[in-house]
Design an enzyme around this catalytic site. Structure first.
Site, PDB file in Angstrom:
ATOM      1  N   ARG A 156       0.808  -1.227   0.000  1.00 10.44           N
ATOM      2  CA  ARG A 156       0.000   0.000   0.000  1.00 10.44           C
ATOM      3  C   ARG A 156       0.841   1.278   0.000  1.00 10.44           C
ATOM      4  O   ARG A 156       0.457   2.287   0.591  1.00 10.44           O
ATOM      5  CB  ARG A 156      -0.982   0.007   1.181  1.00 10.44           C
ATOM      6  CG  ARG A 156      -2.005  -1.115   1.121  1.00 10.44           C
ATOM      7  CD  ARG A 156      -2.858  -1.053  -0.144  1.00 10.44           C
ATOM      8  NE  ARG A 156      -3.747  -2.196  -0.263  1.00 10.44           N
ATOM      9  CZ  ARG A 156      -3.484  -3.294  -0.990  1.00 10.44           C
ATOM     10  NH1 ARG A 156      -2.344  -3.374  -1.663  1.00 10.44           N
ATOM     11  NH2 ARG A 156      -4.349  -4.286  -1.056  1.00 10.44           N
ATOM     12  N   SER A 188     -11.488  -1.451   1.707  1.00 10.38           N
ATOM     13  CA  SER A 188     -10.909  -1.892   2.974  1.00 10.38           C
ATOM     14  C   SER A 188     -10.465  -0.675   3.778  1.00 10.38           C
ATOM     15  O   SER A 188      -9.658   0.120   3.303  1.00 10.38           O
ATOM     16  CB  SER A 188      -9.711  -2.808   2.731  1.00 10.38           C
ATOM     17  OG  SER A 188     -10.117  -3.992   2.087  1.00 10.38           O
ATOM     18  N   GLU A 234      -6.208   2.363   6.115  1.00  7.40           N
ATOM     19  CA  GLU A 234      -5.769   2.355   4.720  1.00  7.40           C
ATOM     20  C   GLU A 234      -6.378   3.559   4.002  1.00  7.40           C
ATOM     21  O   GLU A 234      -5.816   4.081   3.059  1.00  7.40           O
ATOM     22  CB  GLU A 234      -6.201   1.050   4.048  1.00  7.40           C
ATOM     23  CG  GLU A 234      -5.723   0.917   2.613  1.00  7.40           C
ATOM     24  CD  GLU A 234      -5.990  -0.470   2.044  1.00  7.40           C
ATOM     25  OE1 GLU A 234      -6.434  -0.545   0.874  1.00  7.40           O
ATOM     26  OE2 GLU A 234      -5.755  -1.470   2.742  1.00  7.40           O
TER      27      GLU A 234
END
Length: 300
Positions: free
Chosen positions: A172, A222, A292
């Site tokens: 990420r 998410s 996230e």
């Protein structure tokens, strides 16, 4: 301000006090002082030069699929890439994709050209630029596996090209998180496959998403990063937080790793819910979750 911006892009591509809830998958977000659509590299270069000279803050908006924009909005200028940035070109086993193009569009172009390797991206609701920033991935695939090189605008207004290795893709994140770089386009290297099989696999992944994810509600995907050795959704479920709500923001019962907008949730609702879930999971499971979702703009 509008008069100055109109010297860079046409007036019809400049909007004042544009509500950003219209441009985020959460359907949340206050106004941008100015929302400017740029159609090519030269416009982008001029606009970035202008904002720096005038000391105006700016934010580059992709598809708004991994964002929580504050209820008070974003000060300065929000930039949206369009025009040539939406283009996807197939050259043999390679794709050239603009940073503003949707990943689903790029994945379809690959399928239509019988190229395999990008199936994982078909259901990710983001732009290429956002995917490069975050090294987006799903179902075992990630951008790191397919990107050959990336063209970027650096802090000095130069167009540079970085290789896959130089992009420093990790979970990420990429080098774009550490340096002032704006993705313009990327080259994606794939392999020849069977378009029928590629389509079949994409449909299988789409069915999995529909079965496991709360696609019927606005969300940012998410909400939390995957903690090493754990799954965020399982930690949240084991903490008894399925359905836990703050205002109209709720931990999804379908997938505990998603925070959803049940209807007119505010950014403050979502932010407070994320903070509360993080604290409860830490207290009960001894694991600290990291969002996230990227939080930008001004919150109440």
């Amino acid at each position: 301000m509008i008069e100055k911006l109109a010297k860079i892009v046409s007036l019809d591509r400049i909007k004042k006090d544009e509500m950003l809830k219209k441009h985020t998958s959460f359907n949340i977000g206050g106004p941008a002082d100015y929302y400017v659509i740029v159609n090519n590299k030269e416009e982008l270069r001029k606009l970035i030069s202008f904002v720096k000279k005038e000391n105006i803050s700016y934010f580059l908006l992709g598809n708004g699929s991994n964002l929580l924009v504050g209820d008070l909005g974003i000060r300065g200028i929000v930039i949206k890439l369009s025009g040539e940035f939406d283009e996807v070109l197939v050259e043999g086993k390679h794709l050239k994709a603009g940073a503003g193009a949707m990943l689903s569009k790029v994945a379809k172009a690959a399928m239509d050209a019988s190229l395999t390797g990008l199936e994982f991206a078909a259901g990710i609701p983001g732009s290429v630029g956002g995917a490069l920033l975050m090294n987006a991935g799903a179902y075992g695939g990630e951008m790191k596996q397919v990107v050959k090189s990336v063209d970027l605008l650096d802090a000095d207004g130069n167009i540079i090209t970085l290789t896959n290795e130089e992009m420093k893709f990790a979970y990420r994140r990429s080098v774009m998180k550490d340096r002032e770089l704006i993705a313009l386009s990327c080259e994606i290297a794939l392999e020849t496959g069977d378009s029928v099989e590629i389509r079949k696999y994409m449909q299988e992944l789409a069915s999995k998403r529909k079965e496991k994810q709360p696609l019927e509600y606005p969300s940012a995907g998410s909400t939390f990063k995957r903690p090493e050795g754990y799954f965020a959704g399982k930690l949240i479920e084991d903490s008894g937080l399925g359905g836990y709500s703050v205002g109209n923001a709720q931990v999804s019962m379908k997938h505990k790793g998603f925070v959803i907008n049940k209807g007119n949730a505010t950014a403050e609702d979502v932010k407070n819910l994320i903070e509360s879930v993080t604290q409860i999971v830490k207290d009960k499971q001894g694991v600290t979750l990291e969002p996230e979702v990227i939080m930008v703009g001004e919150f109440r």
